[in-house]
Design a protein around this motif. Structure first.
Motif, PDB file in Angstrom:
ATOM      1  N   HIS A   4     -15.433  -6.570   4.514  1.00 54.63           N
ATOM      2  CA  HIS A   4     -14.590  -6.637   3.322  1.00 54.63           C
ATOM      3  C   HIS A   4     -13.591  -5.492   3.383  1.00 54.63           C
ATOM      4  CE1 HIS A   4     -13.248  -7.180  -0.766  1.00 54.63           C
ATOM      5  NE2 HIS A   4     -13.451  -5.897  -0.975  1.00 54.63           N
ATOM      6  N   TYR A   5     -12.335  -5.811   3.286  1.00 53.89           N
ATOM      7  CA  TYR A   5     -11.288  -4.795   3.300  1.00 53.89           C
ATOM      8  C   TYR A   5     -10.658  -4.718   1.923  1.00 53.89           C
ATOM      9  CZ  TYR A   5     -11.726  -5.146   8.356  1.00 53.89           C
ATOM     10  OH  TYR A   5     -12.205  -5.140   9.639  1.00 53.89           O
ATOM     11  N   GLU A   6     -10.366  -3.510   1.498  1.00 54.07           N
ATOM     12  CA  GLU A   6      -9.744  -3.293   0.193  1.00 54.07           C
ATOM     13  C   GLU A   6      -8.321  -3.845   0.201  1.00 54.07           C
ATOM     14  OE1 GLU A   6     -11.285  -2.019  -2.502  1.00 54.07           O
ATOM     15  OE2 GLU A   6     -13.093  -1.956  -1.280  1.00 54.07           O
ATOM     16  N   PRO A   7      -7.870  -4.336  -0.944  1.00 53.41           N
ATOM     17  CA  PRO A   7      -6.497  -4.878  -1.026  1.00 53.41           C
ATOM     18  C   PRO A   7      -5.426  -3.878  -0.602  1.00 53.41           C
ATOM     19  CG  PRO A   7      -7.744  -5.464  -2.981  1.00 53.41           C
ATOM     20  CD  PRO A   7      -8.606  -4.525  -2.185  1.00 53.41           C
ATOM     21  N   GLU A   8      -5.614  -2.609  -0.932  1.00 52.91           N
ATOM     22  CA  GLU A   8      -4.631  -1.598  -0.540  1.00 52.91           C
ATOM     23  C   GLU A   8      -4.553  -1.445   0.979  1.00 52.91           C
ATOM     24  OE1 GLU A   8      -2.307  -0.030  -2.367  1.00 52.91           O
ATOM     25  OE2 GLU A   8      -3.022  -1.379  -3.931  1.00 52.91           O
ATOM     26  N   PHE A   9      -5.699  -1.544   1.644  1.00 51.70           N
ATOM     27  CA  PHE A   9      -5.732  -1.463   3.102  1.00 51.70           C
ATOM     28  C   PHE A   9      -4.985  -2.649   3.703  1.00 51.70           C
ATOM     29  CE2 PHE A   9      -7.772  -2.564   7.174  1.00 51.70           C
ATOM     30  CZ  PHE A   9      -7.497  -1.404   7.890  1.00 51.70           C
ATOM     31  N   LYS A  10      -5.252  -3.832   3.168  1.00 53.80           N
ATOM     32  CA  LYS A  10      -4.572  -5.039   3.658  1.00 53.80           C
ATOM     33  C   LYS A  10      -3.065  -4.909   3.473  1.00 53.80           C
ATOM     34  CE  LYS A  10      -8.367  -8.185   2.520  1.00 53.80           C
ATOM     35  NZ  LYS A  10      -8.739  -9.367   1.726  1.00 53.80           N
ATOM     36  N   TRP A  41      -3.673 -12.111   6.594  1.00 55.96           N
ATOM     37  CA  TRP A  41      -3.139 -11.282   5.509  1.00 55.96           C
ATOM     38  C   TRP A  41      -1.630 -11.427   5.399  1.00 55.96           C
ATOM     39  CZ3 TRP A  41      -6.076  -6.303   7.361  1.00 55.96           C
ATOM     40  CH2 TRP A  41      -7.438  -6.482   7.166  1.00 55.96           C
TER      41      TRP A  41
END
Length: 94
Positions: A4-10, A41
């Motif tokens: 799971h990647y954080e939206p900010e990272f994406k 993404w």
């Protein structure tokens, strides 16, 4: 196993790809993320741009920044070349 990647990272990865012109392969290697994830993404962001005016503005800004960075790099190369030519002719005149 899905990570799971954080939206900010994406968003950061998408930004690096679209605005900075970084390759998907390079980003995948640097951030240990699959190329498929990054491609997804970017695809999702582009879809979001069709719906959200804010996302569309971000996307347009990223495209414009990338274009301007490429243009600046080209102009810097030309400027460096002209400086070398001017120095060459300055030596010839002396």
């Amino acid at each position: 196993m899905n990570k799971h990647y954080e939206p900010e990272f994406k968003k950061k990865i998408v930004h690096l790809h679209l605005e900075e012109g970084r390759t998907v392969q390079g980003l995948a290697a640097e951030y240990s993320v699959s190329k498929a994830s990054i491609s997804n993404w970017v695809h999702q962001f582009r879809k979001e741009c069709q719906i959200s005016k804010e996302a569309k503005a971000d996307y347009d800004s990223m495209k414009e920044n990338l274009k301007l960075k490429k243009q600046l790099a080209e102009l810097q190369k030309e400027n460096d070349f002209l400086k070398k030519v001017a120095a060459f002719f300055a030596k010839e005149i002396d």
